[in-house]
Write a protein that holds these residues in place. Structure first.
Motif, PDB file in Angstrom:
ATOM      1  N   ALA A 114       0.954  -6.436  -6.404  1.00 27.10           N
ATOM      2  CA  ALA A 114      -0.192  -6.027  -6.151  1.00 27.10           C
ATOM      3  C   ALA A 114      -0.339  -4.638  -5.198  1.00 27.10           C
ATOM      4  O   ALA A 114       0.010  -4.603  -4.326  1.00 27.10           O
ATOM      5  CB  ALA A 114      -1.248  -6.904  -5.633  1.00 27.10           C
ATOM      6  N   VAL A 115      -0.554  -3.767  -5.916  1.00 25.34           N
ATOM      7  CA  VAL A 115      -0.392  -2.140  -5.300  1.00 25.34           C
ATOM      8  C   VAL A 115      -1.748  -1.556  -5.226  1.00 25.34           C
ATOM      9  O   VAL A 115      -2.673  -1.581  -5.931  1.00 25.34           O
ATOM     10  CB  VAL A 115       0.566  -1.418  -6.403  1.00 25.34           C
ATOM     11  CG1 VAL A 115       0.786   0.147  -5.488  1.00 25.34           C
ATOM     12  CG2 VAL A 115       1.766  -2.107  -6.348  1.00 25.34           C
ATOM     13  N   ILE A 144       0.909  -1.257  -0.046  1.00 21.96           N
ATOM     14  CA  ILE A 144       0.003  -0.028   0.027  1.00 21.96           C
ATOM     15  C   ILE A 144       0.872   1.175   0.043  1.00 21.96           C
ATOM     16  O   ILE A 144       1.815   1.185   0.634  1.00 21.96           O
ATOM     17  CB  ILE A 144      -0.979   0.012   1.282  1.00 21.96           C
ATOM     18  CG1 ILE A 144      -2.176  -0.829   0.994  1.00 21.96           C
ATOM     19  CG2 ILE A 144      -1.513   1.342   1.283  1.00 21.96           C
ATOM     20  CD1 ILE A 144      -2.973  -0.844   2.106  1.00 21.96           C
ATOM     21  N   ILE A 145       0.604   2.305  -0.817  1.00 24.14           N
ATOM     22  CA  ILE A 145       1.298   3.358  -0.656  1.00 24.14           C
ATOM     23  C   ILE A 145       0.628   4.588  -0.344  1.00 24.14           C
ATOM     24  O   ILE A 145      -0.646   4.769  -0.926  1.00 24.14           O
ATOM     25  CB  ILE A 145       1.482   3.794  -2.286  1.00 24.14           C
ATOM     26  CG1 ILE A 145       2.513   2.718  -2.963  1.00 24.14           C
ATOM     27  CG2 ILE A 145       2.532   5.062  -2.341  1.00 24.14           C
ATOM     28  CD1 ILE A 145       3.096   2.603  -4.432  1.00 24.14           C
ATOM     29  N   VAL A 146       0.992   5.299   0.618  1.00 22.40           N
ATOM     30  CA  VAL A 146       0.134   6.376   1.260  1.00 22.40           C
ATOM     31  C   VAL A 146       0.437   7.450   0.520  1.00 22.40           C
ATOM     32  O   VAL A 146       1.495   8.093   0.630  1.00 22.40           O
ATOM     33  CB  VAL A 146       0.341   6.489   2.643  1.00 22.40           C
ATOM     34  CG1 VAL A 146      -0.406   7.435   3.366  1.00 22.40           C
ATOM     35  CG2 VAL A 146      -0.009   5.168   3.386  1.00 22.40           C
ATOM     36  N   ARG A 204       1.221  -6.141   3.104  1.00 27.27           N
ATOM     37  CA  ARG A 204       2.481  -6.528   3.557  1.00 27.27           C
ATOM     38  C   ARG A 204       3.485  -5.584   3.834  1.00 27.27           C
ATOM     39  O   ARG A 204       4.358  -5.784   4.879  1.00 27.27           O
ATOM     40  CB  ARG A 204       2.894  -7.750   2.778  1.00 27.27           C
ATOM     41  CG  ARG A 204       1.825  -9.126   2.813  1.00 27.27           C
ATOM     42  CD  ARG A 204       2.302 -10.082   1.838  1.00 27.27           C
ATOM     43  NE  ARG A 204       1.286 -11.182   1.628  1.00 27.27           N
ATOM     44  CZ  ARG A 204       0.200 -11.188   1.006  1.00 27.27           C
ATOM     45  NH1 ARG A 204      -0.006 -10.053   0.060  1.00 27.27           N
ATOM     46  NH2 ARG A 204      -0.598 -12.258   0.986  1.00 27.27           N
ATOM     47  N   GLN A 205       3.535  -4.727   2.887  1.00 25.92           N
ATOM     48  CA  GLN A 205       4.588  -3.670   2.892  1.00 25.92           C
ATOM     49  C   GLN A 205       3.989  -2.521   2.699  1.00 25.92           C
ATOM     50  O   GLN A 205       2.865  -2.399   2.160  1.00 25.92           O
ATOM     51  CB  GLN A 205       5.676  -4.012   2.080  1.00 25.92           C
ATOM     52  CG  GLN A 205       6.502  -5.139   2.529  1.00 25.92           C
ATOM     53  CD  GLN A 205       7.597  -5.509   1.544  1.00 25.92           C
ATOM     54  OE1 GLN A 205       8.669  -5.206   1.859  1.00 25.92           O
ATOM     55  NE2 GLN A 205       7.232  -6.278   0.332  1.00 25.92           N
ATOM     56  N   GLY A 217       1.804  -8.272   8.721  1.00 27.29           N
ATOM     57  CA  GLY A 217       1.272  -7.219   7.932  1.00 27.29           C
ATOM     58  C   GLY A 217       0.726  -6.197   8.382  1.00 27.29           C
ATOM     59  O   GLY A 217       0.706  -5.960   9.859  1.00 27.29           O
ATOM     60  N   PHE A 218       0.558  -5.074   7.650  1.00 27.62           N
ATOM     61  CA  PHE A 218       0.139  -3.892   8.460  1.00 27.62           C
ATOM     62  C   PHE A 218      -1.347  -3.405   8.092  1.00 27.62           C
ATOM     63  O   PHE A 218      -1.806  -3.859   6.979  1.00 27.62           O
ATOM     64  CB  PHE A 218       0.868  -2.584   7.637  1.00 27.62           C
ATOM     65  CG  PHE A 218       2.366  -3.068   8.027  1.00 27.62           C
ATOM     66  CD1 PHE A 218       3.088  -2.251   9.138  1.00 27.62           C
ATOM     67  CD2 PHE A 218       3.303  -3.636   7.097  1.00 27.62           C
ATOM     68  CE1 PHE A 218       4.360  -2.316   9.486  1.00 27.62           C
ATOM     69  CE2 PHE A 218       4.477  -3.616   7.367  1.00 27.62           C
ATOM     70  CZ  PHE A 218       5.221  -2.934   8.611  1.00 27.62           C
ATOM     71  N   THR A 219      -1.940  -3.102   9.151  1.00 34.82           N
ATOM     72  CA  THR A 219      -3.396  -2.505   9.191  1.00 34.82           C
ATOM     73  C   THR A 219      -3.386  -0.793   9.066  1.00 34.82           C
ATOM     74  O   THR A 219      -2.687  -0.185   9.693  1.00 34.82           O
ATOM     75  CB  THR A 219      -4.451  -3.089  10.027  1.00 34.82           C
ATOM     76  OG1 THR A 219      -4.163  -4.523   9.981  1.00 34.82           O
ATOM     77  CG2 THR A 219      -5.594  -2.583  10.136  1.00 34.82           C
ATOM     78  N   LEU A 220      -4.031  -0.250   8.056  1.00 34.51           N
ATOM     79  CA  LEU A 220      -4.194   1.140   7.860  1.00 34.51           C
ATOM     80  C   LEU A 220      -5.497   1.587   7.964  1.00 34.51           C
ATOM     81  O   LEU A 220      -6.553   1.460   7.407  1.00 34.51           O
ATOM     82  CB  LEU A 220      -3.833   1.621   6.676  1.00 34.51           C
ATOM     83  CG  LEU A 220      -2.157   1.535   6.105  1.00 34.51           C
ATOM     84  CD1 LEU A 220      -1.982   0.105   5.548  1.00 34.51           C
ATOM     85  CD2 LEU A 220      -1.744   2.398   5.052  1.00 34.51           C
TER      86      LEU A 220
END
Length: 451
Positions: A26-27, A5-7, A253-254, A240-243
């Motif tokens: 997958a982005v 995921i790109i913030v 995952r990143q 993994g990360f949760t936003l």
């Protein structure tokens, strides 16, 4: 759960998304605004019914930005110019551009003929440029102001050459610009290659222009979620990360945090001690619509005034004459203008514009607008390099940084933003790399020892 995921959907985030999606990763891009582009954006002014932006330009030496535009199918949407026109009050023009000689002397004939400078001024400038012939300092602790004094630059050389270039490129006063990045500007764009200083101007509003990069990334599989302001990032690289966002919950995952430094630190408090060393530099643009053209120039550098540039956007973008003549005036490092009222800025700009273009006194003015960008760039302060983090130095494994303020080897530019996006993507996959720098040509390979 996405791979990445790109913030942030600015130029750094767009570049990373395009590069990763092209590799089958997958982005997902989360952008808080209803449009992409970050600071390279445009919007429809509600009172003017016109789309305006703060003009961004690229140079021939911006190899990564140029490659991104080509990959997105934008090569024919950039208008390129080989010459720069410097105007003095009264309208006397000095045109600097290639004249057929090999680099580093490709601009020398037009430079020597330029009436804006006297013999002593030109001699001082040549003496200064010779210091950047083989490169520029790797240490960033000296200011450009100190260098100007140390090399004995004349007042006119400073006002008519060094100031227009450096304040336009680095967007701050000489005291706030390190010699390293000032030297880079002259080595990379003036001396190294005959095509390095070509000026490229998008022929479309910026959000439309960089929207094509987003569409190219989507064609590769990237997803964009607008109006999704990220409020918190939890988790780790193992699970993994949760936003948490205003548009719901997302997982990956990143993560790449591709935000300006003042926003990045809100999500990554680990950056707090680093961010305190950064400061913003503003840009103010004045937008004027005339009934008829006041000049046949597409763009020019204006000397001895608070205005650095005029861009004749109706000509650059090929607008029909029935729409009138749209000109944009750029005031770099506009600290004073931030405190001024709109009418004061516009009146001052029109008065100064008339010094160069007499038609501005009599031409009918249809619309006016002012756009203040208080956080347009960051200042490349002397000694700042030690605080610019690398893309992998977020303080949290699995989270990477992107943005022109990170360690890119470039100052606050679109090329720097693109480089940061590619460097962040390369931290995730080795299949992403920077484009090679523009190669030296003419006799520069011999001077640099690259033959």
């Amino acid at each position: 759960m996405k791979d990445v995921i790109i913030v942030g959907g600015g130029l750094a985030g767009l570049t990373a998304a395009h590069a990763l999606a092209k590799q089958g990763i997958a982005v997902q891009v989360l952008e808080r605004r209803p449009y992409i582009g970050g600071r390279a954006y445009s919007y429809e002014h509600p009172a003017l019914n016109e789309v305006i932006d703060c003009q961004h330009v690229m140079l021939g030496c911006c190899t990564n930005l140029v490659a991104l535009c080509k990959a997105a199918g934008l090569a024919d949407k950039i208008r390129w110019y080989d010459d720069l026109t410097f105007l003095e009050p009264g309208g006397r023009a000095s045109r600097i551009g290639p004249s057929g000689l090999p680099a580093p002397g490709h601009n020398s004939l037009s430079f020597l003929k330029a009436p804006m400078l006297g013999f002593a001024d030109k001699a001082a400038i040549v003496r200064g440029l010779l210091q950047f012939l083989r490169g520029y300092p790797t240490d960033d602790t000296e200011s450009f102001a100190s260098w100007l004094k140390r090399t004995g630059q004349t007042e006119r050389a400073i006002k008519h050459f060094w100031a227009p270039v450096i304040i336009g490129a680095l967007n701050d006063r000489f005291e706030n610009c390190s010699l390293k990045y000032a030297g880079q500007v002259f080595h990379e764009s003036f001396l190294k290659a005959s095509t390095a200083g070509r000026l490229g101007i998008p022929m479309m509003p910026l959000s439309d222009f960089y929207g094509e990069v987003a569409r190219a990334a989507e064609e590769q599989g990237a997803e964009f979620v607008l109006r999704a302001s990220v409020e918190n990032i939890s988790g780790d690289s193992a699970t993994g990360f949760t936003l948490q966002t205003t548009a719901g919950v997302f997982q990956a995952r990143q993560v790449i945090v591709a935000l300006p430094f003042e926003q990045a630190v809100k999500l990554l408090p680990e950056l707090t001690s680093t961010i305190t060393h950064f400061v913003h530099a503003p840009i103010t643009t004045v937008h004027l619509w005339w009934e008829n053209e006041i000049t046949d120039l597409d763009h020019a550098v204006l000397l001895d005034t608070t205005i650095e540039w005029i861009f004749h956007k109706s000509r650059i973008r090929g607008y029909d004459a029935s729409r009138g003549s749209y000109t944009e005036l750029v005031i770099s490092a506009s600290h004073r203008q931030l405190k001024q009222e709109r009418d004061e800025i516009i009146q001052s700009a029109i008065n100064e514009l008339a010094l160069f273009f007499p038609k501005a006194k009599t031409a009918r003015l249809l619309k006016t607008g002012v756009l203040k960008e208080a956080r347009a760039t960051f200042s490349v302060l002397p000694g700042l390099d030690r605080y610019r983090p690398a893309q992998g130095e977020s303080g949290r494994p699995g989270i990477f940084l992107a943005g022109d303020w990170t360690k890119t080897g470039w100052p606050s530019t679109m090329e720097g933003a693109v480089r940061s996006g590619l460097l962040a993507a390369s931290s995730i996959t080795e299949r992403v790399n920077l484009e090679p720098d523009l190669p030296a040509d003419g006799i520069m390979p011999w001077i640099l020892g690259n033959f």
